[in-house]
Design a protein around this motif. Sequence first.
Motif, mmCIF file in Angstrom:
data_model
loop_
_atom_site.group_PDB
_atom_site.id
_atom_site.type_symbol
_atom_site.label_atom_id
_atom_site.label_comp_id
_atom_site.label_asym_id
_atom_site.label_seq_id
_atom_site.Cartn_x
_atom_site.Cartn_y
_atom_site.Cartn_z
ATOM 1 N N GLY A 225 54.783 34.236 31.304
ATOM 2 C CA GLY A 225 55.882 33.473 30.246
ATOM 3 C C GLY A 225 57.078 34.334 30.272
ATOM 4 O O GLY A 225 58.577 34.174 29.841
ATOM 5 N N ASP A 226 56.783 35.165 31.325
ATOM 6 C CA ASP A 226 58.231 36.451 31.084
ATOM 7 C C ASP A 226 58.757 35.625 32.066
ATOM 8 O O ASP A 226 59.750 36.565 32.942
ATOM 9 C CB ASP A 226 57.734 37.868 31.316
ATOM 10 N N GLN A 227 58.836 34.385 32.966
ATOM 11 C CA GLN A 227 59.662 33.837 33.878
ATOM 12 C C GLN A 227 59.376 34.747 35.358
ATOM 13 O O GLN A 227 60.707 34.978 36.274
ATOM 14 C CB GLN A 227 61.389 33.936 33.521
ATOM 15 N N THR A 228 57.946 35.424 34.863
ATOM 16 C CA THR A 228 57.980 36.014 36.776
ATOM 17 C C THR A 228 57.103 35.476 37.227
ATOM 18 O O THR A 228 55.440 35.447 36.151
ATOM 19 C CB THR A 228 58.232 37.960 36.335
ATOM 20 N N ALA A 229 56.786 36.052 38.637
ATOM 21 C CA ALA A 229 54.911 36.453 38.979
ATOM 22 C C ALA A 229 55.254 37.535 39.630
ATOM 23 O O ALA A 229 56.126 37.737 40.273
ATOM 24 C CB ALA A 229 54.832 35.296 40.249
ATOM 25 N N HIS A 230 54.102 38.108 39.529
ATOM 26 C CA HIS A 230 53.829 39.232 39.706
ATOM 27 C C HIS A 230 52.463 39.726 41.172
ATOM 28 O O HIS A 230 51.287 38.754 40.750
ATOM 29 C CB HIS A 230 53.112 40.630 38.916
ATOM 30 N N ILE A 231 52.796 40.134 42.082
ATOM 31 C CA ILE A 231 51.992 40.411 43.319
ATOM 32 C C ILE A 231 51.468 41.921 43.250
ATOM 33 O O ILE A 231 52.152 42.709 43.342
ATOM 34 C CB ILE A 231 52.111 40.007 44.576
ATOM 35 N N TRP A 232 49.740 42.311 42.824
ATOM 36 C CA TRP A 232 49.249 43.650 42.636
ATOM 37 C C TRP A 232 48.184 43.348 43.381
ATOM 38 O O TRP A 232 47.624 42.579 43.326
ATOM 39 C CB TRP A 232 49.166 43.633 40.663
ATOM 40 N N ARG A 233 47.879 45.021 43.819
ATOM 41 C CA ARG A 233 46.504 45.068 43.940
ATOM 42 C C ARG A 233 45.697 45.575 43.344
ATOM 43 O O ARG A 233 45.592 46.260 42.306
ATOM 44 C CB ARG A 233 46.553 46.559 44.754
ATOM 45 N N TYR A 234 43.993 45.450 43.747
ATOM 46 C CA TYR A 234 43.526 45.818 43.110
ATOM 47 C C TYR A 234 42.328 47.035 43.575
ATOM 48 O O TYR A 234 41.611 46.338 44.549
ATOM 49 C CB TYR A 234 42.115 44.858 41.768
ATOM 50 N N MET A 235 41.331 47.758 43.314
ATOM 51 C CA MET A 235 39.998 48.408 43.543
ATOM 52 C C MET A 235 39.361 47.774 42.586
ATOM 53 O O MET A 235 39.836 48.890 41.520
ATOM 54 C CB MET A 235 40.331 49.388 44.242
ATOM 55 N N VAL A 236 38.018 48.058 42.747
ATOM 56 C CA VAL A 236 37.546 47.698 41.396
ATOM 57 C C VAL A 236 35.725 48.000 42.095
ATOM 58 O O VAL A 236 35.640 47.580 43.393
ATOM 59 C CB VAL A 236 36.832 46.577 41.263
ATOM 60 N N GLN A 237 34.425 48.749 41.555
ATOM 61 C CA GLN A 237 33.528 48.906 41.576
ATOM 62 C C GLN A 237 32.749 48.113 40.579
ATOM 63 O O GLN A 237 32.412 48.505 39.538
ATOM 64 C CB GLN A 237 33.047 50.716 41.453
ATOM 65 N N LEU A 238 31.389 46.924 41.538
ATOM 66 C CA LEU A 238 30.804 46.877 40.626
ATOM 67 C C LEU A 238 29.279 47.530 39.977
ATOM 68 O O LEU A 238 28.898 48.265 40.784
ATOM 69 C CB LEU A 238 29.718 45.479 41.273
ATOM 70 N N PRO A 239 29.249 47.426 38.679
ATOM 71 C CA PRO A 239 28.163 48.092 37.975
ATOM 72 C C PRO A 239 26.429 47.379 38.625
ATOM 73 O O PRO A 239 27.129 46.441 39.264
ATOM 74 C CB PRO A 239 28.224 47.302 36.381
ATOM 75 N N ALA A 240 25.400 47.679 38.083
ATOM 76 C CA ALA A 240 24.506 47.735 38.179
ATOM 77 C C ALA A 240 24.442 46.205 37.873
ATOM 78 O O ALA A 240 24.604 45.626 36.876
ATOM 79 C CB ALA A 240 23.510 48.600 38.198
ATOM 80 N N PRO A 241 23.509 45.793 38.250
ATOM 81 C CA PRO A 241 23.350 43.654 37.802
ATOM 82 C C PRO A 241 22.189 44.151 36.669
ATOM 83 O O PRO A 241 20.907 44.817 36.762
ATOM 84 C CB PRO A 241 22.928 42.705 38.927
ATOM 85 N N GLN A 242 22.577 42.776 35.634
ATOM 86 C CA GLN A 242 20.660 42.898 34.686
ATOM 87 C C GLN A 242 20.793 41.106 34.272
ATOM 88 O O GLN A 242 21.345 40.523 35.077
ATOM 89 C CB GLN A 242 21.957 43.043 33.385
#
Length: 500
Positions: A225-242
């Motif tokens: 809603g701020d009248q923009t679109a953002h492209i961004w990078r991410y790095m995640v590490q998955l936790p142990a499944p339950q």
Amino acid sequence: MPVEGGSSSGSASATRHPKQKRKAHSLSIRRTNSTEDRPQGVQRGDMLEGQDSKLPLPIRSNLLELFGQIEREFENLYIENIELRREIDSLNERLTGDGQTIEGGDPTKGALKTKASHSTSQLSQKLKTTYKASTSKIVSSFKATAGSRAVCQLLKEYVGHRDGIWDLSVTRTQPVVLGTASADHSALLWSIETGKCLLRYAGHAGSVNSIKFHPTEQMAITASGDQTAHIWRYMVQLPAPQPPPDVSAPCDDDQDLSDREEGEVDGEGPCEVPTVRVPTATLKSHQGVVIAADWLVGGRQVVTASWDRAANLYEVETSELVHTLTGHDQELTHCCTHPTQRLVVTSSRDTTFRLWDFRDPSIHSVNVFQGHTDTVTSAVFTVGDNVVSGSDDRTVKVWDLKNMRSPIATIRTDSAVNRISVSANQRIIALPHDNRQVRLFDMSGVRLARLPRSNRMGHRRMVCCTAWNEENQSCNLFTCGFDRQAIGWNINITLLLQEK
């Protein structure tokens, strides 16, 4: 909704969703209706007698108006039948004078009976069609639920947003995570198996209305809603499944649901996780709320849709505006790209959706489709040659790209339809509704199931979006809504198709 910062682009009006604007507008009209607009068949004394009714005043007024319309329709039907009777009698007299009879002179038999019954049938069908949609919400609450056609299992609830969730999406690269876009100005990434929040994107100054992931890289695009679109990078590490909880129920469970008060969402509160605040690219060419964005095939270009009635095509590497797609008469509500071809479909409040063809670099053709009577809330491609569109007119329509003059299937529902999704393998359509329901249909329009909604499972507010995740055999459907949570479901699609 509160907006961080003081810029005009981040104002409350800029972040208000089209559905909220429409509901506020309809409410203001309803409040200003004068008593002069009261249906002729409903007298003031009749309205006063209902003051002790337990029904809320708006519902009682709506019912009185409907009853007045029904009375007028039946009055017209009665008058027309009287005129038909007179014509029959007059015709019989003339035929009798000529020495002819019509099957013993009985006006209820023969060809004249066919004419009268045909007229009556047409009016009866008109009555059914006119009032079925208006009363469907009331009537549906009294319907006995049909037998279960599948077993749907609620696996995870993803809770952490401070406001409603507009959109969600699943990554197309490893590790596979769930992304949600919320009116609280943030986008969150979640572990699908554990339900744990992994990362928070907080670069927007307005409501985050859409999130989509790059087809091959760990990048996301969010519209705001701020009248923009953002492209961004991410790095995640998955936790142990339950292990998932053992919670299952038939898909047509329709138990009553007592709503919680605003703010009573279990586990409410911000995620204490790594936060990304700076995008790699900011797309700024729109003059209004950016309501949706998506990646074109290959991920080198993106398309955005805005309330400024235009869609923009950008180069990802340079953030350069390549094309501005104009033609819609009102605000855009959604945009979607074809999974394998350079095709884009945009939907709008002007009751149309448009197909933009970029396969030929020298020719950018567009086709306009007018199959709905209200806002087209979303239109999406399937893996085949189909487009599926959903609307506030309570219908979903399936179109063939090779011949889109008329839909090949129409699904009629009892509530407005929001952002739909279609499974790639089984081609099952998941419909999120304003009335908190989620229904599943096949491409021919046959209803397959309804996700369970009771005191212990399901959404408590409007369901805004659905997304399939067929790479995961366990959690293969996600839904989100304005109860501030996303839900992961296991849908036994094989059972659905067998029972079909």
